[in-house]
Design a protein around this motif. Structure first.
Motif, PDB file in Angstrom:
ATOM      1  N   ILE A 257      -7.793   2.590   1.540  1.00 39.83           N
ATOM      2  CA  ILE A 257      -6.777   1.527   1.527  1.00 39.83           C
ATOM      3  C   ILE A 257      -6.191   1.412   0.130  1.00 39.83           C
ATOM      4  O   ILE A 257      -6.929   1.337  -0.864  1.00 39.83           O
ATOM      5  CB  ILE A 257      -7.387   0.174   1.935  1.00 39.83           C
ATOM      6  CG1 ILE A 257      -7.942   0.262   3.352  1.00 39.83           C
ATOM      7  CG2 ILE A 257      -6.348  -0.937   1.861  1.00 39.83           C
ATOM      8  CD1 ILE A 257      -8.719  -0.966   3.745  1.00 39.83           C
ATOM      9  N   ILE A 258      -4.874   1.405   0.048  1.00 38.84           N
ATOM     10  CA  ILE A 258      -4.188   1.181  -1.228  1.00 38.84           C
ATOM     11  C   ILE A 258      -3.441  -0.140  -1.111  1.00 38.84           C
ATOM     12  O   ILE A 258      -2.694  -0.360  -0.154  1.00 38.84           O
ATOM     13  CB  ILE A 258      -3.190   2.323  -1.537  1.00 38.84           C
ATOM     14  CG1 ILE A 258      -3.952   3.656  -1.631  1.00 38.84           C
ATOM     15  CG2 ILE A 258      -2.433   2.040  -2.821  1.00 38.84           C
ATOM     16  CD1 ILE A 258      -3.075   4.850  -1.930  1.00 38.84           C
ATOM     17  N   GLY A 259      -3.687  -1.035  -2.093  1.00 38.59           N
ATOM     18  CA  GLY A 259      -2.977  -2.314  -2.096  1.00 38.59           C
ATOM     19  C   GLY A 259      -1.567  -2.112  -2.608  1.00 38.59           C
ATOM     20  O   GLY A 259      -1.322  -1.268  -3.463  1.00 38.59           O
ATOM     21  N   GLY A 260      -0.625  -2.870  -2.106  1.00 39.18           N
ATOM     22  CA  GLY A 260       0.750  -2.759  -2.577  1.00 39.18           C
ATOM     23  C   GLY A 260       1.595  -3.849  -1.971  1.00 39.18           C
ATOM     24  O   GLY A 260       1.228  -4.435  -0.950  1.00 39.18           O
ATOM     25  N   SER A 261       2.695  -4.127  -2.626  1.00 37.06           N
ATOM     26  CA  SER A 261       3.555  -5.216  -2.160  1.00 37.06           C
ATOM     27  C   SER A 261       4.318  -4.784  -0.914  1.00 37.06           C
ATOM     28  O   SER A 261       4.568  -3.604  -0.714  1.00 37.06           O
ATOM     29  CB  SER A 261       4.535  -5.603  -3.248  1.00 37.06           C
ATOM     30  OG  SER A 261       3.829  -5.990  -4.396  1.00 37.06           O
TER      31      SER A 261
ATOM     32  N   ASN B 272      -4.062   0.156  -6.787  1.00 32.08           N
ATOM     33  CA  ASN B 272      -5.474  -0.201  -6.663  1.00 32.08           C
ATOM     34  C   ASN B 272      -5.976   0.284  -5.306  1.00 32.08           C
ATOM     35  O   ASN B 272      -5.268   0.175  -4.304  1.00 32.08           O
ATOM     36  CB  ASN B 272      -5.681  -1.717  -6.775  1.00 32.08           C
ATOM     37  CG  ASN B 272      -6.136  -2.123  -8.158  1.00 32.08           C
ATOM     38  OD1 ASN B 272      -5.960  -1.387  -9.133  1.00 32.08           O
ATOM     39  ND2 ASN B 272      -6.713  -3.305  -8.274  1.00 32.08           N
TER      40      ASN B 272
ATOM     41  N   GLY C 105       1.692  -0.341  -0.044  1.00 25.63           N
ATOM     42  CA  GLY C 105       0.359  -0.645   0.468  1.00 25.63           C
ATOM     43  C   GLY C 105       0.134  -0.034   1.847  1.00 25.63           C
ATOM     44  O   GLY C 105       1.061   0.099   2.641  1.00 25.63           O
ATOM     45  N   GLY C 106      -1.105   0.344   2.116  1.00 33.45           N
ATOM     46  CA  GLY C 106      -1.425   0.906   3.428  1.00 33.45           C
ATOM     47  C   GLY C 106      -2.681   1.752   3.367  1.00 33.45           C
ATOM     48  O   GLY C 106      -3.410   1.742   2.382  1.00 33.45           O
ATOM     49  N   CYS C 107      -2.929   2.483   4.435  1.00 33.99           N
ATOM     50  CA  CYS C 107      -4.116   3.338   4.525  1.00 33.99           C
ATOM     51  C   CYS C 107      -3.666   4.797   4.429  1.00 33.99           C
ATOM     52  O   CYS C 107      -2.834   5.241   5.233  1.00 33.99           O
ATOM     53  CB  CYS C 107      -4.803   3.047   5.860  1.00 33.99           C
ATOM     54  SG  CYS C 107      -6.350   3.913   6.051  1.00 33.99           S
TER      55      CYS C 107
END
Lengths: 436, 454
Positions: free
Chosen positions: B450-454, B401, B221-223
């Protein structure tokens, strides 16, 4: 229906007739303006037949053309779709209070007046734009089958959804109510909504990272969809459930109990039998963190050599034309058992975290694996036990088999939301991605 | 049929009324793994009546002609109720009176193909996927949908149009121990049955990707800066921008209406977005919309500046803008609403390789897995992606996502390639389903998503 039964008998070993009539009125207010009034009067019949253990299915909205319906169902038998089940011999089902005749007297004028009242009351207390959707529906279902079931139910429904949009935005705080008849929305409900909005109006940029996340009832379907998928007889049969073979094992935090109870007629839409005529009863899916039940329709119960438990409903996620689809395993009346902590106390216990009031993209993650990755729409930012604003451009992600083991606390009341009645649930240590 | 429709219209004592009758013919074949779960066809029909009177407007859908008197009465009552509370009386933009029939050319009419042949073809593609031993199961479906529409209004229009859509599509699920992955697969369109033939490569490719995902790492996750492929770019264009070009979405939202004023700069000069239902052979093609207006190519964003909008007759009059012929219903159960037809970002002058080179480090993300908007915010899924380092495409990543804000994301599109590709299947759920919603882009390079991630 008698003529249809005679014709179906002639052409099959077993049959089931499902008849639906439905009328709906929907009213839409945007920014205090009456935008739309739409009405629907629909009826239809679906026929399932079994011949030599092969299934046939047809439906029509032209309820007078019985012969064509039967011949169409007979024609589909040639395809060779397996029918490993028999239609149930359901003699009696619990009597439920699903219909309030007062709904018949509710006019669209009454609902428009209620929307205007709410709009006037709220407009003076918030800067944001008020949108309101409200509507009534009355539906009747009749099921008759060759095993002797002769069942019917009538349902009345009134629902209202109120949203307050943030300035310069089309995102906002939203909450719904549903009843069996028209009821005025009480002031405390509106004041709570207004209060939550006013505390979160300021837009905030903050760094991401792992933090506490409070899922509001309106976002809970993100997690529930993944559980529903995993405990469905359909997923078990097709080898795509991570919960296969895990009955009576601990899968979630002991604080979580999740129940499906279609016969709870204190809520609108209760059902004594499913869309295959199988009696419904309460089904505990998760009991204090332990997986206790899967759910089945007739087809997948037969395939899994399990007993059907009244969960065959004619529903598809993106299709509301119930006549046109066959029953599939479905949980219609889910709830999470409430805890003992008030909503404000939950917020007060968060040193730093986010309240997820709406989820974007809940359907687009890896649902069978339990993964989710959602946009926050909106996410309210909490610092020092206080809501200090709404977070800009953020996502959260996780896996339900991990995060639902990290429950900190559960709200003490239930709220109607998409897929069921839920409390707000506070989880620990979920990753948040932001631009900052 | 037109006589029947006109006899109903004669019962409507109003300034304007229109009525649409539709016969919907569906053929479905469904495989769940190796098992055939459904096969057969059904024909249903119904009516939608719309009434405009005294500045109020309403609609009613009904299936039984015995209900026509009640339907007429209810629609008029509701229109009058609307008129009592409408600040600005509702009017319809003037349009041409049309008396035409239109049946699109098809390369093989699916109605002339036997159900046995359709079953054999669907089965063949399903078997092809299942022959891979890492595939746990499939949901592969054949869907054929024919809408035979008759439209008449009190102005004198009488239009008959057929819309024929077919597709073989579904979900491929792979599994390795407790790890489950899935990808979507689709072939189809509205140009006839032949689009479904000889598509083995599509199903083989997606089967391979589903198994490769079992070895892929979850995205962090991050930008990030990202390149989106045509499918994913298409969903971005549809979800994030397209819905705000629909006048009924923004008409009563003060801030959105302000932000979406024609003439507003929204993106860099390289970005041109158009919606064009008139492109024959494309999934989203139709000639007349469901309020009897001829569809027209509608430029929406030209060199980054907002220049057009999608309208119904009602919203065109309210906005004082041109009617565009974009008012479409799912079927006879619904009054039409404003929908995109075929929306796309027009090709740029870069190449795909050039975009990856410009990206440097970030992600290359491919194939849509659903999307959703709420206001100016959007989230959509990618079926798979690749890490890009120093302009080189590296290992595969999964569980992706993306989220963003329409305005900042449009402004952050910095490069567009020359390889426009439109979708063969679609699905938009704006209140009603629209399986002919067509979208596409060339590859596009966007900064700071932005990408969601654990």
């Amino acid at each position: 229906m008698d003529r249809l039964i005679e014709s179906a008998k002639l052409h099959s070993d077993a049959f089931e007739i499902y008849k639906l009539d439905e009328s709906r009125n929907t009213i839409e207010f945007e920014d205090g303006k009456l935008k739309d009034i739409e009405s629907t009067i629909h009826a239809g019949v679906a026929l399932r037949i079994i011949k030599d253990r092969r299934a046939g299915f047809a439906y029509t909205k032209n309820v007078s053309n019985n012969e064509a319906l039967v011949l169409n169902a007979v024609d589909t038998i040639k395809g060779g779709v397996e029918a490993p089940y028999d239609f149930p011999h359901t003699k009696s089902v619990p009597t439920l209070n699903t219909y309030d005749a007062a709904i018949e007297d509710v006019t669209n004028t009454t609902i428009v007046d209620e929307c205007r009242r709410i709009n006037a009351l709220m407009t003076s207390k918030v800067n944001g734009q008020i949108n309101i959707d409200a509507g009534t529906s009355i539906s009747g279902i009749k099921i008759r089958n060759s095993s002797g079931a002769n069942l019917s139910t009538r349902t009345s429904y009134y629902a209202i959804t109120i949203s307050i949009l943030y300035p310069e935005s089309a995102t906002g705080i939203e909450r719904s109510l549903e009843f069996k008849k028209f009821e005025e929305v009480d002031d405390s409900f509106l004041n709570n909504l207004i209060d939550l909005y006013n505390r979160s109006e300021r837009e905030i940029n903050t760094a991401g990272g792992r933090m506490k996340i409070l899922f509001m009832p309106e976002a809970m379907y993100t997690l529930i969809w993944r559980l529903q998928n995993a405990v469905s007889g359909e997923s078990l049969y097709h080898g795509q459930s991570p919960l296969a073979g895990k009955l009576n094992t601990d899968i979630f935090s002991k604080q979580l109990s999740i129940i499906d109870n279609p016969i709870d007629d204190s809520r609108p839409g209760a059902r004594a039998f499913d869309d295959e005529g199988v009696p419904c009863k309460e089904l505990v899916i998760v009991d204090k963190g332990t997986l206790t039940n899967y759910y089945y329709d007739l087809f997948y119960a037969a395939k899994m050599k399990a007993k059907p438990n009244g969960r065959g409903f004619k529903t598809l996620r993106w299709n509301d034309d119930r006549i046109s689809v066959k029953p599939v395993p479905t949980l219609t009346s889910l709830s999470i058992e409430p805890g003992a902590t008030g909503f404000e106390q939950l917020i007060g216990s968060m040193q730093r975290g986010i309240i997820v009031c709406g989820a974007l993209g809940a359907h687009s993650g890896n649902i069978p694996n339990g993964d989710f990755s959602i946009g926050l729409s909106p996410g309210l930012y909490v610092e020092g036990g206080q809501i200090v604003g709404r977070i800009k451009d953020a996502m959260i992600a996780g896996n339900i088999y991990s995060i639902m083991n990290r429950v900190i606390d559960i709200e003490d009341s239930l709220h109607p939301a998409y897929t069921g009645y839920y409390p707000a649930v506070l989880f620990d240590d979920i990753n948040v991605a932001t631009k900052s | 049929m037109f006589d029947k429709l006109k006899s109903i219209l004669e019962k409507v004592d109003a300034e304007y009324a229109d009525i649409r009758h539709e016969t919907k013919i569906e053929t479905r074949i469904a495989f769940n793994g190796k098992e055939l779960k459904e096969i057969g066809g059904n024909t249903t029909d119904g009516y939608v009546l719309r009434v405009l009177d005294r500045g109020g407007y309403s609609s009613i859908a009904f299936t039984d002609l015995d209900n026509q008197e009640k339907a007429v009465r209810t629609a008029i009552e509701n229109a009058h109720l609307m008129s009592r509370f409408t600040e600005q009386p509702i009017t319809f933009e003037k349009v041409d009176i049309i008396t035409k029939e239109y049946t699109p050319d098809l390369a093989e009419d699916p109605r002339q193909i036997s159900i046995d042949e359709k079953l054999a073809l669907t089965n063949k593609y399903n078997d092809l996927v299942l022959s891979n031993d890492k595939i746990a199961t499939t949901n592969i479906n054949y869907l054929e949908l024919v809408r035979e529409k008759h439209f008449a209004n009190t102005e004198g229009s009488a239009i008959r149009e057929e819309l024929v859509t077919n597709r073989i599509s579904g979900l491929i699920t792979s599994r390795d121990g407790n790890l489950i992955q899935n990808v979507r697969v689709a072939a189809g369109g509205s140009s006839g049955f032949s689009v479904l033939r000889n598509r083995e490569a599509v199903f083989e490719n997606k089967s391979r990707i589903a198994t490769e995902l079992l070895r892929a790492q979850p995205v962090q996750g991050g930008c990030y800066n990202v390149v989106l492929n045509q499918s994913l770019g298409g969903v971005f264009t549809h979800e994030a921008f397209g819905h705000f070009s629909e006048a009924d979405i923004i008409e009563n939202n003060r801030s959105m209406r302000d932000k979406m004023k024609l003439g507003t700069r929204m993106g860099c000069e390289k970005v041109n977005i158009t919606d064009d239902p008139t492109m024959t052979g494309q999934l989203g093609h139709y000639r007349y919309d469901d309020e009897g207006v001829m569809a027209r190519r509608t430029p929406l964003l030209k060199e980054g500046v907002l220049v057009g909008r999608l309208h119904s007759r009602r919203t065109a009059a309210a906005f004082g803008e041109l009617v565009s012929g974009h008012t479409v219903a799912e079927d006879y159960r619904y009054a039409p609403i404003i929908r995109m037809g075929t929306i796309f970002i027009e090709p740029g002058d870069d190449t795909f390789e050039g975009l990856i080179d410009k990206l440097g480090s970030g992600y290359y993300l491919l194939d849509a897995k659903g999307g959703e908007t709420s206001g100016e915010n959007f989230t959509f899924g990618a079926q798979y992606g690749f890490v890009v380092k120093n302009g080189k495409i590296g290992e595969m990543v999964r569980d992706i996502n993306i989220s963003g804000n329409l305005y900042s994301t449009l402004a952050n599109i910095i490069a567009i390639s020359d390889d426009l590709k439109l979708s063969e299947t679609g699905g938009c759920g704006k209140g009603q389903a629209n399986i002919r919603s067509c979208y596409g882009t060339p590859h596009i390079l966007i900064n700071e998503l932005i990408i969601g991630g654990s």
